[in-house]
Design a protein around this motif. Sequence first.
Motif, mmCIF file in Angstrom:
data_model
loop_
_atom_site.group_PDB
_atom_site.id
_atom_site.type_symbol
_atom_site.label_atom_id
_atom_site.label_comp_id
_atom_site.label_asym_id
_atom_site.label_seq_id
_atom_site.Cartn_x
_atom_site.Cartn_y
_atom_site.Cartn_z
ATOM 1 N N VAL A 153 11.892 -6.088 1.244
ATOM 2 C CA VAL A 153 12.879 -5.207 1.877
ATOM 3 C C VAL A 153 13.318 -4.134 0.879
ATOM 4 O O VAL A 153 13.471 -2.962 1.232
ATOM 5 C CB VAL A 153 14.086 -6.017 2.381
ATOM 6 N N MET A 154 13.496 -4.534 -0.398
ATOM 7 C CA MET A 154 13.848 -3.562 -1.433
ATOM 8 C C MET A 154 12.728 -2.532 -1.611
ATOM 9 O O MET A 154 12.988 -1.350 -1.838
ATOM 10 C CB MET A 154 14.125 -4.263 -2.760
ATOM 11 N N LEU A 155 11.471 -2.947 -1.503
ATOM 12 C CA LEU A 155 10.354 -2.008 -1.602
ATOM 13 C C LEU A 155 10.414 -0.965 -0.490
ATOM 14 O O LEU A 155 10.137 0.223 -0.719
ATOM 15 C CB LEU A 155 9.018 -2.755 -1.555
ATOM 16 N N ALA A 156 10.783 -1.387 0.720
ATOM 17 C CA ALA A 156 10.909 -0.430 1.830
ATOM 18 C C ALA A 156 12.024 0.570 1.542
ATOM 19 O O ALA A 156 11.887 1.766 1.836
ATOM 20 C CB ALA A 156 11.173 -1.179 3.136
ATOM 21 N N LEU A 157 13.133 0.105 0.950
ATOM 22 C CA LEU A 157 14.218 1.019 0.584
ATOM 23 C C LEU A 157 13.771 2.005 -0.493
ATOM 24 O O LEU A 157 14.135 3.181 -0.465
ATOM 25 C CB LEU A 157 15.430 0.217 0.093
ATOM 26 N N LEU A 172 0.832 -1.209 0.000
ATOM 27 C CA LEU A 172 0.000 0.000 0.000
ATOM 28 C C LEU A 172 0.866 1.258 0.000
ATOM 29 O O LEU A 172 0.534 2.258 -0.652
ATOM 30 C CB LEU A 172 -0.918 0.008 1.221
ATOM 31 N N GLY A 173 1.966 1.209 0.737
ATOM 32 C CA GLY A 173 2.883 2.347 0.752
ATOM 33 C C GLY A 173 3.413 2.662 -0.634
ATOM 34 O O GLY A 173 3.497 3.834 -1.041
ATOM 35 N N ILE A 174 3.768 1.623 -1.379
ATOM 36 C CA ILE A 174 4.240 1.798 -2.755
ATOM 37 C C ILE A 174 3.112 2.323 -3.648
ATOM 38 O O ILE A 174 3.304 3.240 -4.467
ATOM 39 C CB ILE A 174 4.788 0.469 -3.311
ATOM 40 N N MET A 175 1.918 1.762 -3.502
ATOM 41 C CA MET A 175 0.809 2.177 -4.357
ATOM 42 C C MET A 175 0.413 3.636 -4.113
ATOM 43 O O MET A 175 -0.014 4.336 -5.036
ATOM 44 C CB MET A 175 -0.386 1.245 -4.166
ATOM 45 N N LEU A 176 0.576 4.101 -2.880
ATOM 46 C CA LEU A 176 0.305 5.517 -2.600
ATOM 47 C C LEU A 176 1.281 6.415 -3.352
ATOM 48 O O LEU A 176 0.914 7.483 -3.851
ATOM 49 C CB LEU A 176 0.387 5.785 -1.099
ATOM 50 N N LEU A 177 2.548 5.977 -3.452
ATOM 51 C CA LEU A 177 3.524 6.748 -4.222
ATOM 52 C C LEU A 177 3.180 6.732 -5.709
ATOM 53 O O LEU A 177 3.343 7.740 -6.407
ATOM 54 C CB LEU A 177 4.931 6.178 -3.994
ATOM 55 N N ILE A 182 -1.708 7.107 10.521
ATOM 56 C CA ILE A 182 -2.428 8.268 11.065
ATOM 57 C C ILE A 182 -3.694 8.578 10.271
ATOM 58 O O ILE A 182 -4.771 8.757 10.865
ATOM 59 C CB ILE A 182 -1.497 9.502 11.148
ATOM 60 N N PRO A 183 -3.652 8.622 8.930
ATOM 61 C CA PRO A 183 -4.886 8.926 8.183
ATOM 62 C C PRO A 183 -6.024 7.956 8.451
ATOM 63 O O PRO A 183 -7.195 8.354 8.468
ATOM 64 C CB PRO A 183 -4.433 8.856 6.718
ATOM 65 N N ILE A 184 -5.699 6.676 8.671
ATOM 66 C CA ILE A 184 -6.748 5.684 8.899
ATOM 67 C C ILE A 184 -7.185 5.655 10.364
ATOM 68 O O ILE A 184 -8.277 5.197 10.690
ATOM 69 C CB ILE A 184 -6.261 4.285 8.460
ATOM 70 N N VAL A 200 12.260 7.434 -2.471
ATOM 71 C CA VAL A 200 11.312 8.294 -3.174
ATOM 72 C C VAL A 200 10.733 9.362 -2.241
ATOM 73 O O VAL A 200 10.573 10.522 -2.628
ATOM 74 C CB VAL A 200 10.176 7.456 -3.794
ATOM 75 N N SER A 201 10.413 8.972 -1.010
ATOM 76 C CA SER A 201 9.724 9.885 -0.093
ATOM 77 C C SER A 201 10.658 10.795 0.686
ATOM 78 O O SER A 201 10.243 11.862 1.175
ATOM 79 C CB SER A 201 8.869 9.084 0.896
ATOM 80 N N GLY A 202 11.910 10.378 0.850
ATOM 81 C CA GLY A 202 12.827 11.141 1.686
ATOM 82 C C GLY A 202 12.605 10.944 3.169
ATOM 83 O O GLY A 202 13.194 11.641 3.999
ATOM 84 N N LEU A 203 11.740 10.001 3.533
ATOM 85 C CA LEU A 203 11.444 9.687 4.933
ATOM 86 C C LEU A 203 11.918 8.285 5.267
ATOM 87 O O LEU A 203 12.108 7.450 4.368
ATOM 88 C CB LEU A 203 9.936 9.772 5.190
ATOM 89 N N SER A 204 12.099 7.988 6.546
ATOM 90 C CA SER A 204 12.326 6.600 6.941
ATOM 91 C C SER A 204 11.069 5.801 6.641
ATOM 92 O O SER A 204 9.970 6.357 6.557
ATOM 93 C CB SER A 204 12.663 6.504 8.434
ATOM 94 N N PHE A 205 11.231 4.509 6.459
ATOM 95 C CA PHE A 205 10.080 3.651 6.192
ATOM 96 C C PHE A 205 9.047 3.795 7.303
ATOM 97 O O PHE A 205 7.844 3.931 7.040
ATOM 98 C CB PHE A 205 10.543 2.199 6.066
ATOM 99 N N ALA A 206 9.507 3.805 8.562
ATOM 100 C CA ALA A 206 8.587 3.904 9.709
ATOM 101 C C ALA A 206 7.815 5.221 9.679
ATOM 102 O O ALA A 206 6.596 5.246 9.893
ATOM 103 C CB ALA A 206 9.369 3.772 11.007
ATOM 104 N N GLU A 207 8.500 6.316 9.390
ATOM 105 C CA GLU A 207 7.839 7.620 9.392
ATOM 106 C C GLU A 207 6.883 7.761 8.206
ATOM 107 O O GLU A 207 5.781 8.311 8.348
ATOM 108 C CB GLU A 207 8.889 8.737 9.361
ATOM 109 N N TYR A 208 7.280 7.257 7.044
ATOM 110 C CA TYR A 208 6.409 7.331 5.871
ATOM 111 C C TYR A 208 5.108 6.569 6.118
ATOM 112 O O TYR A 208 4.010 7.072 5.826
ATOM 113 C CB TYR A 208 7.119 6.758 4.643
ATOM 114 N N MET A 209 5.224 5.357 6.646
ATOM 115 C CA MET A 209 4.025 4.545 6.885
ATOM 116 C C MET A 209 3.133 5.204 7.936
ATOM 117 O O MET A 209 1.901 5.215 7.809
ATOM 118 C CB MET A 209 4.422 3.132 7.318
ATOM 119 N N LYS A 210 3.738 5.797 8.943
ATOM 120 C CA LYS A 210 2.973 6.482 9.986
ATOM 121 C C LYS A 210 2.182 7.653 9.407
ATOM 122 O O LYS A 210 0.970 7.790 9.644
ATOM 123 C CB LYS A 210 3.930 6.967 11.079
ATOM 124 N N ARG A 211 2.851 8.496 8.614
ATOM 125 C CA ARG A 211 2.217 9.713 8.091
ATOM 126 C C ARG A 211 1.167 9.411 7.026
ATOM 127 O O ARG A 211 0.145 10.115 6.941
ATOM 128 C CB ARG A 211 3.273 10.636 7.486
#
Length: 450
Positions: free
Chosen positions: A158-162, A68-73, A182-184, A167-178
């Motif tokens: 693991v490569m998807l998380a990298l 889902l994180g990738i699809m949002l990008l 949080i939105p859900i 792409v986002s400039g955020l850590s994986f943990a912070e990107y998923m959180k934001r």
Amino acid sequence: MDDKRVILKKFFDEIQSEKLINGTVLIAKDGEILYKGAFGEADLDSKRELKINSIFNLASVSKPITALGIMLLAQANKLSLDDPIEKWLSDIPYKGITVRQLLNHTSGLPDYLELFECHWNKSKIAVNQDLFELLIKYKPERLFKPNERMEYSNTGYVMLALIIEKVSGLSFAEYMKRNIFIPIGMQDTKVFCQRLTEQAMDNYAYGYVFDVYKGKHVLPDEFPETDFVVYLDGIVGDGAIHSTVEDLYLLDRALRDGTLIDETLLKEAYSPSSPRLESPFKYGLGWILENEKRKGRAVWHSGGWPGYATHFKRYIDNDIVIIFLRNKEQDFEFEQSIIKSIENILFDEPYETPKAPELQKAKILHPEILNRYVGEYQLEEHTELITRVTMKDQRLFIELPGSMKLEMYASSENEFFLRSLSVTINFANDGVNYYLTINDGSYSQTAKLI
């Protein structure tokens, strides 16, 4: 639906009275929760009980969330699912793989467990960048060319998380959180590496494995077969997301309501990405796919990590959700039978309350006996396939074709079992040749030492 509520309550009351499971469960239909409950303990030492908001390691149930994180990008036009991954991971030694092929397990990337076992200082906790650097340094061979076939790949996620971080400039943990948690409103969900960060978490459900020598449940850090949980604790994307049954239900609602991902992308996620490829199961973008005439389409994922078993199944045609999180190791077939019984109740089919088999204790054999069985065995029915038996530190391992290496435990001098799996391995000698026979209760196969 009241009758379903009554039957489910009766089913779980019996399970609770027999203390058959240690975990949490949530079952819903048409936007209404039919049953939720918590059984057993979150911490065996303190006897702290599990609650419905207890937080579990989701293991591979993390994968649809990473997807889902990738699809949002992709939805934000920050990447394309058909981008070659070297666009974002320029030094990767495996060219020609796309983001989509990471998502649907057709990349051919080698598995990382053996890479760390052979080339990693076990006193250090690895993170994703460490895996990336090991791939660059040692360049283990591809398993196959991209899109040649499908083979489940933790390395790919693991490569998807990298890629998300790049792409986002955020850590994986912070990107998923934001962008997801949080939105859900998933307030009890986070990417969490307990040993790496040395942080505590309220309502945390510790995962326990069964020590076959001591005959009791222990933390995986204390058991030789599973102590890799320590040095792999910083690896995220394929796992390491922690959550609750209620938060996962919020995720299900957000996906169904279309508040997170648009319908076009969801349709891709729920469609077999490579329908022409032969594979053991159909896989979309982060989801295992089923389609039965009576039950309709279902998307789901399960997960397993030492101490934890997780299951998140969504019947998208019938709007049924089953979420099951466990933190105390049990027999795999028994757990599957519980999930099957839940499904049968929901679809008005006969069900039974399964009985939990006792977990087996192991005998200690002399290394000379173990060493007799070391070698390569050729399967009689498929002579092109080789099963390997190896010994390390006076422990015996078996590596089946297309499977990870598993430790075998002795129940007698010539019979072994796999921990928490209903599988036995028997060794025999006809005076000339050694043979092994693998039996999972419904099917057996024999291989000859070559």
